[in-house]
Design a protein around this motif. Structure first.
Motif, PDB file in Angstrom:
ATOM      1  N   VAL A 121      21.938 -29.699   0.795  1.00 24.33           N
ATOM      2  CA  VAL A 121      23.078 -29.348   1.262  1.00 24.33           C
ATOM      3  C   VAL A 121      23.504 -30.317   2.543  1.00 24.33           C
ATOM      4  O   VAL A 121      22.750 -30.126   3.607  1.00 24.33           O
ATOM      5  N   ALA A 320      20.237 -26.523  -2.453  1.00 22.10           N
ATOM      6  CA  ALA A 320      20.889 -25.886  -3.331  1.00 22.10           C
ATOM      7  C   ALA A 320      20.372 -25.943  -4.669  1.00 22.10           C
ATOM      8  O   ALA A 320      20.290 -27.077  -5.119  1.00 22.10           O
ATOM      9  N   VAL A 327      26.764 -23.299  -7.197  1.00 23.64           N
ATOM     10  CA  VAL A 327      25.554 -23.076  -6.501  1.00 23.64           C
ATOM     11  C   VAL A 327      25.125 -21.487  -6.343  1.00 23.64           C
ATOM     12  O   VAL A 327      25.687 -20.724  -6.086  1.00 23.64           O
ATOM     13  N   ALA A 330      21.100 -21.166  -1.822  1.00 25.15           N
ATOM     14  CA  ALA A 330      20.958 -22.428  -1.089  1.00 25.15           C
ATOM     15  C   ALA A 330      20.201 -22.053   0.025  1.00 25.15           C
ATOM     16  O   ALA A 330      20.700 -21.782   1.164  1.00 25.15           O
TER      17      ALA A 330
END
Length: 581
Positions: A121, A320, A327, A330
């Motif tokens: 991420v 993630a 997603v 995460a």
């Protein structure tokens, strides 16, 4: 499990059987949906059909090999959830999934592409905050947000979350629809799109495949660009409430702008570090400390080593888990995960959704992405009349078996009837529980397996009773013949049932579709036959042999056998007398 031929306490075996029956019906009426009725298959109650239309990135027709592979994977997912009676057939370039009942969500989940990637991420924004800032006007000095026509330089950097983005993971978000902005962002606030052709601006004469390919291409150009300005444009304009054209079609080697599964967060993700093909196993677990359902993942050697290196180098950062371009989780990396250790996917999972996702990941991703049609209800292919015919056939078979036993074995046939009735009571409870907990659907093929099981159970009774008669022909009384006959009969009963169970297991392993249901019920009734004979029939006959009433030849129907024994005894005595003379 088999009682000895010495001191026997038949009441204990009957009590154990009673405990099993009470426990089964306690589960039936005090757990789950408490419906008390077994789940029926498509051919008896109808079902829900969903057509999956294959989509390829270039708009070409899918190959038959890809469709057959997708069909096999979906059928494997069905088997992973249990024997549910679902049907998966190829219809041209489509897959048609039909599941019993009216649950369209189950059919759609079976067709989930399940292309899982683990990506780092690099940025995140809250959809509600983004929309509030977008809708703010210059006359709102206290809002603290720039006007709609603010220059792009005010946009947050692409390599970090925005200042107003919450810590998005390690806490579930409410499952509600994302806030829709009152007005779209101004085109002056972001750089120009890399393509001037919107997804729906295909020529009138374009084919559906070309339109889908153009939509995927346009979405990739916007949401998988290496340009930070284009990435910010995608994050500012992405609508998480509409169908995602990239579902299962994102390029893992490029960055990705993606929505969270609940639509509340938009993430900017780096290229994939681990492909879902590296998953060796997946299972749903309940984390009692966090009071939530999770997915436990085990990686193959390469994936496990990569994950260990990534977690050790990115402690405090987010990774993630993206499933079909969304997603699902995460989490922030709290510490390094050693190679070979399992890791978890967390999120707003229920027990059912966690099980479905684990099953989907465990059995692999589909070679194609699919667009699902609206669910439609289909009527029973055979209907109520066939169900009634099957029930009548089973009842007739049961009655004929009972009549035969009563005629041939007199009152011992009553014990046979009682054993079969108790066996039926146990079978019914098991059918209800299997339908509730593993999705087993009873169809005509399954009912055929149950009916055949009636005959197999009767065979065990016949073997036992004939062994008793053999002992009595040798001159023993009814009371002494029962334990001796049981000691000889039980080996034959176990051997016969073992052969039947092996045949059912092999048929279940090699067959598909409704034949598996037949094999499943045949194997189940074979096991129940052993339980009933050992815990019901044998104790009842043992108790009867100790009763003066049941020992009467006119009652137990064994008078002719005793007469044969007397004749043999007289003949043997006469022969011995002649020999001495």
């Amino acid at each position: 499990m088999a009682p000895s031929t010495g001191t026997v306490h038949p009441v204990r075996y009957l009590a154990l059987f009673g405990v099993l029956v009470v426990a089964l019906y306690a589960l039936v009426f005090f757990t789950g949906d408490k419906s008390g009725t077994p789940k029926l298959g498509i051919d008896l109650q109808g079902g829900t059909r969903v057509t999956l239309t294959a989509r390829t990135p270039d708009g070409s027709a899918p190959s038959q090999d890809s469709l057959r592979q997708a069909q096999e994977i979906i059928e494997t997912r069905v088997n992973g959830l249990g024997v549910s009676g679902s049907e998966v057939v190829i219809d041209g370039d489509n897959l048609v999934i039909t599941v019993p009942g009216d649950d369209s969500a189950q059919a759609r989940s079976l067709g989930q592409t399940a292309r899982l990637y683990i990506r780092p991420v690099t940025g995140a924004i809250d959809v509600a905050t983004r929309d509030a800032n977008t809708n703010a006007t210059p006359e709102s000095p206290t809002s603290g947000s720039p006007p709609a026509d603010a220059p792009p330089a005010d946009a947050p950097p692409a390599d970090a979350p925005t200042a107003d983005a919450p810590a998005p993971q390690n806490r579930p978000f409410p499952a509600q629809a994302p806030t829709t902005p009152d007005a779209p962002p101004s085109t002056d606030a972001t750089p120009a799109a890399p393509t001037t052709t919107p997804p729906d601006a295909t020529p009138d004469d374009a084919t559906a495949g070309d339109a889908a390919a153009a939509e995927i291409t346009a979405a990739r150009a916007l949401r998988q660009s290496d340009d930070p300005a284009v990435q910010q444009q995608a994050m500012a304009g992405l609508d998480c409430s509409v169908a995602d054209p990239l579902r299962g079609n994102d390029d893992p080697s490029l960055p990705l702008v993606a929505c969270s599964q609940d639509g509340q967060i938009i993430y900017l993700l780096g290229p994939s570090i681990i492909d879902g093909q590296e998953i060796s196993d997946a299972s749903s677990v309940f984390n009692s400390q966090q009071s939530r359902h999770e997915i436990s993942l085990s990686f193959k050697t390469t994936g496990s080593n990569t994950w260990a290196q990534f977690t050790s180098a990115n402690i405090g950062k987010q990774a993630a888990f993206t499933l079909d371009s969304k997603v699902v989780s995460a989490p922030t990396i709290q510490g390094a995960t050693p190679a070979g250790s399992a890791t978890s996917i967390t999120g707003s999972f229920t027990a059912e959704s966690a099980k479905e996702l684990a099953n989907t990941l465990k059995y692999g991703s589909l070679p194609l992405s699919f667009a699902a049609s609206e669910a439609e209800t289909v009527s029973a292919t055979l209907g109520l009349a066939s169900l009634q015919a099957a029930l009548i056939a089973g009842a007739v078979g049961l009655v004929l078996v009972l009549v035969y036993c009563l005629v041939y074995y007199r009152m011992l046939g009553v014990l046979t009837a009682l054993s079969l009735i108790l066996s039926g009571i146990m079978v019914y409870a098991i059918m209800v529980l299997l339908g509730r907990y593993i999705g087993f659907s009873l169809d005509l093929a399954g009912m055929a397996g149950l009916i055949i099981g009636i005959g197999m159970t009767a065979d065990s009774f016949v073997v036992f009773f004939e062994r008793i008669k053999d002992e009595m022909r040798e001159g023993r009384s009814f009371r002494s013949a029962v334990p001796r006959g049981w000691a000889r009969a039980r080996r034959t009963i176990l051997s016969g049932n073992a052969v039947s169970f092996i045949a059912a297991a092999v048929l279940y392993a090699l067959a598909v579709g409704q034949v598996r249901g037949f094999a499943f019920t045949l194997g189940l009734t074979t096991i129940l036959d052993v339980i009933v004979v050992f815990l019901v029939t044998w104790p009842l006959v043992s108790m009867a042999s100790r009763s003066a009433f049941w020992s009467k030849p006119s009652v137990n129907g064994l008078g002719a056998v005793q007469e044969v024994a007397r004749e043999r005894k007289v003949a043997a005595a006469a022969s011995a007398k002649e020999t001495r003379a």
